[in-house]
Motif scaffolding. Structure first.
Motif, PDB file in Angstrom:
ATOM      1  N   LYS A 133       0.826  -1.207   0.000  1.00 56.39           N
ATOM      2  CA  LYS A 133       0.000   0.000   0.000  1.00 56.39           C
ATOM      3  C   LYS A 133       0.862   1.260   0.000  1.00 56.39           C
ATOM      4  O   LYS A 133       1.946   1.287   0.583  1.00 56.39           O
ATOM      5  CB  LYS A 133      -0.930   0.009   1.208  1.00 56.39           C
ATOM      6  N   GLN A 134       0.355   2.295  -0.658  1.00 58.76           N
ATOM      7  CA  GLN A 134       1.061   3.571  -0.754  1.00 58.76           C
ATOM      8  C   GLN A 134       0.245   4.664  -0.078  1.00 58.76           C
ATOM      9  O   GLN A 134      -0.974   4.717  -0.196  1.00 58.76           O
ATOM     10  CB  GLN A 134       1.285   3.930  -2.224  1.00 58.76           C
ATOM     11  N   TYR A 135       0.937   5.527   0.659  1.00 55.71           N
ATOM     12  CA  TYR A 135       0.308   6.627   1.366  1.00 55.71           C
ATOM     13  C   TYR A 135       1.071   7.914   1.062  1.00 55.71           C
ATOM     14  O   TYR A 135       2.264   7.880   0.761  1.00 55.71           O
ATOM     15  CB  TYR A 135       0.319   6.385   2.876  1.00 55.71           C
ATOM     16  N   GLY A 136       0.381   9.041   1.158  1.00 60.70           N
ATOM     17  CA  GLY A 136       1.044  10.324   1.013  1.00 60.70           C
ATOM     18  C   GLY A 136       1.171  11.003   2.358  1.00 60.70           C
ATOM     19  O   GLY A 136       0.249  10.942   3.174  1.00 60.70           O
ATOM     20  N   PHE A 137       2.308  11.649   2.614  1.00 60.62           N
ATOM     21  CA  PHE A 137       2.424  12.425   3.839  1.00 60.62           C
ATOM     22  C   PHE A 137       3.103  13.753   3.551  1.00 60.62           C
ATOM     23  O   PHE A 137       3.778  13.933   2.543  1.00 60.62           O
ATOM     24  CB  PHE A 137       3.118  11.643   4.964  1.00 60.62           C
ATOM     25  N   THR A 138       2.903  14.689   4.470  1.00 63.74           N
ATOM     26  CA  THR A 138       3.386  16.058   4.294  1.00 63.74           C
ATOM     27  C   THR A 138       4.281  16.493   5.440  1.00 63.74           C
ATOM     28  O   THR A 138       5.311  17.126   5.222  1.00 63.74           O
ATOM     29  CB  THR A 138       2.190  17.029   4.189  1.00 63.74           C
ATOM     30  N   MET A 139       3.894  16.159   6.656  1.00 68.36           N
ATOM     31  CA  MET A 139       4.630  16.589   7.852  1.00 68.36           C
ATOM     32  C   MET A 139       5.761  15.631   8.196  1.00 68.36           C
ATOM     33  O   MET A 139       6.938  15.999   8.159  1.00 68.36           O
ATOM     34  CB  MET A 139       3.643  16.694   9.025  1.00 68.36           C
ATOM     35  N   LEU A 140       5.392  14.394   8.528  1.00 70.02           N
ATOM     36  CA  LEU A 140       6.374  13.465   9.082  1.00 70.02           C
ATOM     37  C   LEU A 140       5.812  12.057   9.082  1.00 70.02           C
ATOM     38  O   LEU A 140       4.624  11.851   9.331  1.00 70.02           O
ATOM     39  CB  LEU A 140       6.715  13.901  10.513  1.00 70.02           C
ATOM     40  N   ALA A 141       6.676  11.097   8.820  1.00 72.40           N
ATOM     41  CA  ALA A 141       6.341   9.681   8.998  1.00 72.40           C
ATOM     42  C   ALA A 141       7.367   9.089   9.946  1.00 72.40           C
ATOM     43  O   ALA A 141       8.461   9.638  10.127  1.00 72.40           O
ATOM     44  CB  ALA A 141       6.338   8.942   7.669  1.00 72.40           C
ATOM     45  N   GLY A 142       7.028   7.978  10.561  1.00 69.11           N
ATOM     46  CA  GLY A 142       7.983   7.402  11.483  1.00 69.11           C
ATOM     47  C   GLY A 142       7.650   5.979  11.853  1.00 69.11           C
ATOM     48  O   GLY A 142       6.534   5.493  11.632  1.00 69.11           O
TER      49      GLY A 142
END
Length: 311
Positions: A133-142
């Motif tokens: 699965k693919q997700y979009g993020f803008t702030m931060l992933a961790g």
């Protein structure tokens, strides 16, 4: 200046009504736009709709307003990727970290003034792949501690608000310390720690910088490895971040964190660690993960000076 307001005839507002605690002033902002003679179209983000469908006709608008938490702002930003239409963040969630980084507050007149006189910047976005699965993020992933903290904070948010994140972190007496392999732009680094953060924006809860050198428009991630196996190990690093923010004394993170910069990263851990992006825990998923930068993909309205977006 974004545009002359006499030329701004149509504004699209996309709202996530389930975000935060319902204490924002979106209706007041909408009524102010209408009072100024602007045609406002309102659409609701829900499980039955997609951000892409809600923004398919943005050529008919002069600005888009996304009202919700960081997850809402992020998914609307990704739907606008590659388009030149300005996106205004309306902070209606719990932490509202994207709004914090842009200097935006929940005030109808201030937000209207940003539409009339504000500036915008092209901001990097990011793609995250977990499993298939693919997700979009803008702030931060961790992965690791921050994902566990976000998961634990969910039941506390209705009563504690943004403080729920701090309480959830402090309730964790110990967390797994993992062997970590970072594959960054063709370079491999092996280390150990309790969490790895992939940062695009640099300010966390209460406006505290995560670390120095994070710039949302430089086409690079800042990778932060948090060392140790207890949240209390973060306290000295938080103090150093506050010193950096206040420009008080020499900042020295010591060996408590490791910092890297890259355009693309794959993270492997042993044992596997949970995953979050922009405050959303990826359910039933864990490392490995892959992420890549989408340079200057969206135009976002800001209240801060351009130089202040970087930590």
């Amino acid at each position: 200046m974004l545009t002359n307001m006499k030329d701004m005839q149509n504004v699209l507002i996309i709202e996530n009504k389930k975000a935060g605690r319902g204490n924002h002033h979106l209706h007041e902002f909408r009524d102010l736009l209408i009072e100024k003679g602007i045609n406002v179209v309102e659409r609701e983000l829900s499980r039955e709709t997609t951000p892409e469908a809600l923004t398919a006709d943005t050529d008919n608008f002069q600005a888009v307003v996304a009202a919700g938490g960081d997850g809402t702002i992020s998914c609307v930003a990704h739907a606008l990727s590659g388009k030149d239409i300005p996106l205004l963040t309306f902070p209606a969630g719990t932490a509202n970290l994207i709004a914090v980084n842009l200097g935006i507050q929940d005030n109808a007149e201030t937000l209207y003034d940003l539409l009339e006189n504000g500036e915008s910047s092209r901001i990097d976005l990011a793609e995250l792949v977990v499993g298939t699965k693919q997700y979009g993020f803008t702030m931060l992933a961790g992965v690791g501690l921050d994902a566990e903290m976000i998961h634990a904070s969910e039941e506390l948010k209705p009563t504690l608000g943004v403080a729920a994140y701090v309480v959830a972190m402090l309730k964790k007496i110990a967390v797994p310390e993992a062997d970590i392999t970072l594959e960054m732009d063709g370079k491999t680094v092996k280390t150990r720690g309790m969490s790895v953060m992939i940062a695009n924006f640099g300010m966390a809860t209460f406006g505290i910088p995560i670390t120095e050198g994070i710039d949302p428009s430089d086409g690079l991630f800042t990778i932060i490895v948090l060392k140790g196996n207890t949240p209390l190990a973060l306290v000295p690093s938080i103090i150093e971040s506050i010193k950096a923010h206040l420009k008080v004394g020499k900042v020295d993170y010591g060996d408590r964190i490791e910092v890297y910069h890259c355009k693309e990263i794959t993270i492997h851990t042993d044992p596997t660690l949970p995953v979050q992006y922009d405050g959303e825990v990826v359910e039933d998923a864990c490392t490995p993960i892959h992420a890549r930068v989408l340079p200057r993909a969206v135009r976002m309205i800001r209240a801060r000076e351009k130089e202040e977006l970087a930590t």
